[in-house]
Design an enzyme around this catalytic site. Sequence first.
Site, short mmCIF file in Angstrom:
data_model
loop_
_atom_site.label_atom_id
_atom_site.label_comp_id
_atom_site.label_asym_id
_atom_site.label_seq_id
_atom_site.Cartn_x
_atom_site.Cartn_y
_atom_site.Cartn_z
N GLU A 1 36.17 35.39 39.16
CA GLU A 1 36.15 36.11 37.89
C GLU A 1 37.42 36.94 37.76
OE1 GLU A 1 33.44 39.68 36.03
OE2 GLU A 1 32.40 38.06 37.06
N SER B 1 32.78 42.46 40.75
CA SER B 1 32.32 41.10 41.04
C SER B 1 33.51 40.17 41.13
CB SER B 1 31.36 40.62 39.94
OG SER B 1 30.23 41.45 39.88
N ARG C 1 31.77 35.01 30.51
CA ARG C 1 33.02 35.45 31.13
C ARG C 1 34.23 34.69 30.57
NH1 ARG C 1 29.76 38.34 31.69
NH2 ARG C 1 28.93 39.44 33.50
#
EC number: 1.3.1.98
Length: 341
Positions: free
Chosen positions: A324, A228, A158
Amino acid sequence: MLSLKEFNTFGLSAYAKRLDIAESAESLLALWQKAKSEKQPVLLLGGGSNVLFTTNFEGTVILNRIMGIQQRETDESWHLHVGAGENWHELVCHSLKNQIYGLENLALIPGCSGAAPIQNIGAYGIEFRDVCEYVDVLNLETGEQTRLSVGECQFRYRDSIFKHKYKANHSIISVGLLLKKNWQPILNYGNLTRLSKDNVTPQQIFDSVCAMRTSKLPDPAITGNAGSFFKNPIVSAEVAAKIKENYPDSPQYSYTNGMFKLAAAWLIERCNLKGYRIGGASVHLRQALVLINQENATGKDVVLLAAYIRRQVISKFGVLLEPEVRFIGSKGEIDAVECIS
């Protein structure tokens, strides 16, 4: 002020002073430089699927709508050149329809193709870096265009160079994908493990991934969310072993350098937070990793909910969760971790 509600998948009622659309690198450059000359903050936005507006944005929002998919064939591979404004899932569908395989595991990930390298998006055993050949970047101050190879993108979990060196005053304008004709299925996660590696088809993987995602994740068109919300935390072997000792059923995945990746959704669920609500924001009942706009939520509601979740997980497991999702303040992106600490 112009509403940004339809341009962020959380469906938050945030506003901006101005909203422009860029359909080419040239128009993107001109719009950015015009806003800067007027001393306005500028926010570049794709699909708005990974952002949280914590308040109104006191400047210009530029929507990247650089479109186009070009494909080139060699003996061993397909090479796709994709405009940053192309919808990612529609790109996956396009490749499948044209018998170009390798993106199936990444089906139904929301957002535009230009956002894929920033986060190094990933799902069901595949990350963007596994299919990336290059990324084209525009320097918004000089107008210079640079092509970065997959190695130069510094992809990690990520993370990428686009969150660091190429974050300020740069914009991704296109991505290059390399998909090998010698297609090999990746069946390591979820219901994909039930499929036979010997005779599975790309279409079956695509269908299975779509079924898994729709069963767990709410449709942003119906229930506002950004997918998410937290990253899966990476911890030391010592921390992982301690959690495993106390919770033998805890999902853990071997990572690089002896580290382990934990499942953030499992940690949140074990804190009994499914359905927990602050204001109009709540934790999704089926997938604890997803925070939703249940009823006219504000950015502040989501921030307070995320902060509460973080505190509960620290208290129970001693593990720090990091968002995130990108947090956007009145002047631009702000530190998400600092915001919920």
